[in-house]
Design a protein around this motif. Structure first.
Motif, short mmCIF file in Angstrom:
data_model
loop_
_atom_site.label_atom_id
_atom_site.label_comp_id
_atom_site.label_asym_id
_atom_site.label_seq_id
_atom_site.Cartn_x
_atom_site.Cartn_y
_atom_site.Cartn_z
N PRO A 1 0.62 -1.05 -0.02
CA PRO A 1 -0.15 0.07 0.21
C PRO A 1 1.06 1.04 0.17
CG PRO A 1 -0.75 -2.02 1.80
CD PRO A 1 1.32 -1.90 1.12
N PHE A 2 -0.20 2.54 -0.24
CA PHE A 2 1.16 3.83 -0.57
C PHE A 2 1.19 4.02 1.14
CE2 PHE A 2 0.80 7.92 0.02
CZ PHE A 2 1.93 8.92 -1.30
N HIS B 1 0.63 5.86 -13.54
CA HIS B 1 -0.20 7.56 -12.20
C HIS B 1 -1.13 6.59 -11.99
CE1 HIS B 1 3.39 9.53 -14.44
NE2 HIS B 1 3.84 9.51 -13.01
N ARG B 2 -1.62 5.64 -11.28
CA ARG B 2 -3.23 5.04 -10.64
C ARG B 2 -3.61 6.12 -9.17
NH1 ARG B 2 -2.69 4.10 -16.07
NH2 ARG B 2 -1.99 2.37 -16.40
N SER B 3 -2.90 6.94 -8.99
CA SER B 3 -3.30 7.49 -6.73
C SER B 3 -3.48 8.90 -7.88
CB SER B 3 -2.25 6.95 -6.12
OG SER B 3 -1.09 7.47 -6.34
N GLY B 4 -3.39 9.60 -8.44
CA GLY B 4 -3.86 10.76 -8.57
C GLY B 4 -2.80 11.87 -7.83
N ARG B 5 -1.00 11.38 -8.04
CA ARG B 5 -0.18 12.20 -7.77
C ARG B 5 0.69 12.61 -8.67
NH1 ARG B 5 3.44 8.85 -5.61
NH2 ARG B 5 4.26 10.85 -3.64
N ASP C 1 3.10 5.85 -9.34
CA ASP C 1 3.19 4.91 -8.23
C ASP C 1 3.02 3.24 -8.38
OD1 ASP C 1 0.60 4.62 -9.81
OD2 ASP C 1 -0.58 5.98 -8.47
N ASP D 1 5.39 -0.85 -6.47
CA ASP D 1 4.15 -0.23 -6.46
C ASP D 1 4.10 -0.12 -5.11
OD1 ASP D 1 2.63 -2.13 -5.42
OD2 ASP D 1 2.46 -3.41 -7.14
N TRP D 2 2.93 0.94 -5.26
CA TRP D 2 2.16 1.31 -4.15
C TRP D 2 0.87 0.93 -4.23
CZ3 TRP D 2 4.90 6.55 -4.19
CH2 TRP D 2 6.92 6.59 -3.60
N LEU D 3 0.57 -0.25 -4.98
CA LEU D 3 -0.84 0.20 -5.36
C LEU D 3 -1.31 -1.35 -4.53
CD1 LEU D 3 -0.93 1.17 -9.27
CD2 LEU D 3 -1.39 2.76 -7.35
#
Length: 360
Positions: A151-152, A190-194, A198, A217-219
């Motif tokens: 996780p992020f 870029h999947r988390s809007g940052r 990620d 990843d952080w996903l």
């Protein structure tokens, strides 16, 4: 010999553990901590929380750990170098190659011990893996694959997953193989809007011909930290979350079934999970750093800043490859011939205790 006077700059999720471990080491006295944001975890325990690195240097520390966000590594590290303070800078050394080079040059010019906190080199599973490779356990290497997912972490805002997490895998891959990266290709998302990436999928090859692959990843809701090394005699799988190392041997049983015998591949052999000592990696890392400072042997037993620059250079190439869609070749570098021992030693400092450390 008087105790080494130690300080920590940055009291966040990583810095607080440096404070805890430095307090546990014999021959070391934690005398100063600094963080402009205060001490949210209450780790100072009676020490004044200084506002900045200059105030920390004024206390006369011999060494310091830099655990501020990556974007602030250069000004903090350069202030320590100017003051003649030995430093361990958390990974990555800097957010870009030029900044990393300036830090490394500053410490080299002053003859100071400069180290980088690539903690995975002190993970018991990877230490045991490296020792077995040095002993020829796998024979010639074919492939190194790493997976680092989870996780992020809300604490990271100044860099993406390549500089923050993939630098672990870049550093440990070159160190395990004893060979530098020659080229890399990559894709990021870029999947988390940052602002920053990620997820990254990267492949590369080393100067010795070993091919590599890395998933970071952080996903993922599942936390995974594995290093898989394939060689001519089988494979070693290190789980750096648990500190376990497993050997999967090539099979040697003769196949009499015609349909199977015609396949000229490798069959499954014995599987062995090794029983290995499991000291806390951060204790081992800081023991090595403090021993280097105490004996003034240069970078003996630590990840050097030159190595930190090399890792940042490869990470920058991964980002360039992802941005351009092209494979990026790295400049020729001195090959990393493996020493017989995984980390030089022995280290004269030993912990009084070894409490657990949450791994990032």
């Amino acid at each position: 010999m008087s105790a080494l006077r130690a300080g920590v700059v940055g009291l966040g999720s990583i810095g607080r553990h440096h404070v805890r471990v430095l307090r546990s080491l014999p021959g070391v006295e934690l005398v100063a901590v600094a963080d402009a944001g205060g001490d949210p975890s209450g780790v100072a325990q009676g020490l004044p929380v200084l506002p900045d690195v200059d105030a920390l240097c004024a206390t006369g520390v011999d060494l310091a750990v830099v655990a501020v966000p990556t974007a602030h590594h250069e000004p903090v590290a350069l202030a320590l170098a100017r003051a003649g303070v030995h430093a361990l800078v958390e990974k990555p050394l800097a957010p870009d190659v030029e900044s990393a080079q300036r830090i490394a040059r500053a410490f080299s010019a002053r003859g100071l011990v400069g180290a980088v906190g690539h903690l995975e080199r002190y993970n018991p599973a990877l230490l045991a893996l490296r020792a077995r490779l040095d002993d020829g356990h796998l024979g010639a290497l074919h492939q190194i694959s790493t997976r680092r997912q989870g996780p992020f972490p809300g604490r990271i805002s100044d860099v993406g997953v390549v500089m923050d997490l993939a630098t672990h895998d870049i550093d440990l891959t070159g160190w395990v193989a004893g060979s530098a990266f020659r080229s890399v290709s990559a894709r990021t998302a870029h999947r988390s809007g940052r602002e920053h990436e990620d997820v990254v999928l990267a492949v590369g090859d080393l100067a010795d011909g070993t091919i590599t692959s890395h998933v970071v990843d952080w996903l993922s809701p599942v936390k995974e930290r594995t290093t898989y090394v394939l060689g001519e005699r089988g494979a070693l799988l290190a789980n750096t979350l648990t500190g376990d190392l497993t050997f999967h041997a090539n099979g040697s049983v003769e196949a009499t079934w015609d349909a199977v015998a015609t396949f000229r591949g490798v069959s499954e052999g014995d599987v062995v999970r090794f029983a290995i000592p499991k000291p806390e990696p951060l204790v081992s890392e800081l023991s090595a750093f403090c021993a280097a400072v105490a004996g003034r042997p240069g970078a003996h037993g630590v990840v050097t800043m030159d190595e930190g620059v090399r890792t940042v250079r490869v990470a920058a190439a991964v980002l360039e490859a992802a941005a351009t869609g092209q494979s990026v070749r790295l400049p020729p570098t001195e090959d990393l011939a493996r020493a017989r021992g995984p980390v030089p030693g022995p280290w004269p400092l030993r912990p009084r205790r070894s409490p657990s450390l949450p791994r990032g």
